[in-house]
Design a protein around this motif. Structure first.
Motif, mmCIF file in Angstrom:
data_model
loop_
_atom_site.group_PDB
_atom_site.id
_atom_site.type_symbol
_atom_site.label_atom_id
_atom_site.label_comp_id
_atom_site.label_asym_id
_atom_site.label_seq_id
_atom_site.Cartn_x
_atom_site.Cartn_y
_atom_site.Cartn_z
ATOM 1 N N ILE A 109 0.841 -1.197 0.000
ATOM 2 C CA ILE A 109 0.000 0.000 0.000
ATOM 3 C C ILE A 109 0.878 1.251 0.000
ATOM 4 C CG2 ILE A 109 -1.659 1.343 1.369
ATOM 5 C CD1 ILE A 109 -2.676 -1.439 2.430
ATOM 6 N N THR A 110 1.904 1.243 0.843
ATOM 7 C CA THR A 110 2.823 2.383 0.946
ATOM 8 C C THR A 110 3.515 2.648 -0.390
ATOM 9 O OG1 THR A 110 3.191 1.948 3.296
ATOM 10 C CG2 THR A 110 4.840 3.285 2.164
ATOM 11 N N ILE A 135 3.280 9.054 4.439
ATOM 12 C CA ILE A 135 2.361 7.930 4.267
ATOM 13 C C ILE A 135 2.426 7.085 5.533
ATOM 14 C CG2 ILE A 135 1.796 5.884 2.875
ATOM 15 C CD1 ILE A 135 3.627 7.324 0.656
ATOM 16 N N ALA A 137 1.053 4.129 -2.893
ATOM 17 C CA ALA A 137 0.757 5.520 -2.540
ATOM 18 C C ALA A 137 1.933 6.422 -2.913
ATOM 19 C CB ALA A 137 0.438 5.633 -1.050
ATOM 20 N N GLY A 155 -3.153 4.027 -2.929
ATOM 21 C CA GLY A 155 -2.535 3.012 -2.083
ATOM 22 C C GLY A 155 -3.439 1.826 -1.869
#
Length: 154
Positions: free
Chosen positions: A34-35, A51, A38, A148
């Motif tokens: 996800i990071t 983030i 993003a 993300g």
């Protein structure tokens, strides 16, 4: 000895029941996925942000501060993620409610952040964590957070 066996016999169903109950959770691999997504979105737009990924208890799993971002955005991103996980809804909901008549009451709720950029993360109907973004406008923070979560199919 007889009492010990009797106690064990009573506890056995409880112990076996608890072992069969599993709740999904947010692991480090997904948090980093996800990071990364993003950050890729932020970089593609030329935005530098913080983030944050939290677990379902509001505990930090991942924090990434891109170069040049003001340090104040660290706490803001954490607060957005915490709000999203505690209330199981996007912080944009609170932002919209605050703009409505009587919306200032939202500011009295503990841990409610009325600024877009925090999104809960769901799996199998459970809130398993949240993402918080801070560093650009709240609408841009929301775009990055959504990118993300798109990496894990949300």
């Amino acid at each position: 000895m007889k009492n010990l066996l009797f106690t064990f016999a009573l506890l056995l169903p409880i112990l076996s029941f608890s072992q069969n109950q599993t709740k999904p959770f947010l692991n480090l691999e997904d948090a980093l996925k996800i990071t990364e997504a993003a950050q890729a979105k932020a970089q593609s737009e030329g935005w530098n942000v913080v983030i944050v990924i939290l677990d379902d208890g509001g505990n930090l799993i991942s924090l990434r501060r891109m170069d040049g971002v003001q340090i104040g955005s660290i706490e803001v991103a954490q607060a957005k993620a915490k709000s999203a996980v505690y209330f199981k809804r996007p912080t944009k909901v609170f932002e919209d409610l605050m703009k409505a008549e009587g919306g200032s009451r939202i500011a009295t709720l503990p841990n409610a952040v009325g600024v877009e950029g925090g999104l809960p993360i769901f799996k199998d109907g459970f809130c398993i964590g949240a993402i918080g973004i801070s560093g650009v406008t709240s609408a841009q923070d929301g775009i990055i957070a959504a990118a993300g979560l798109a990496s894990i199919g949300q």
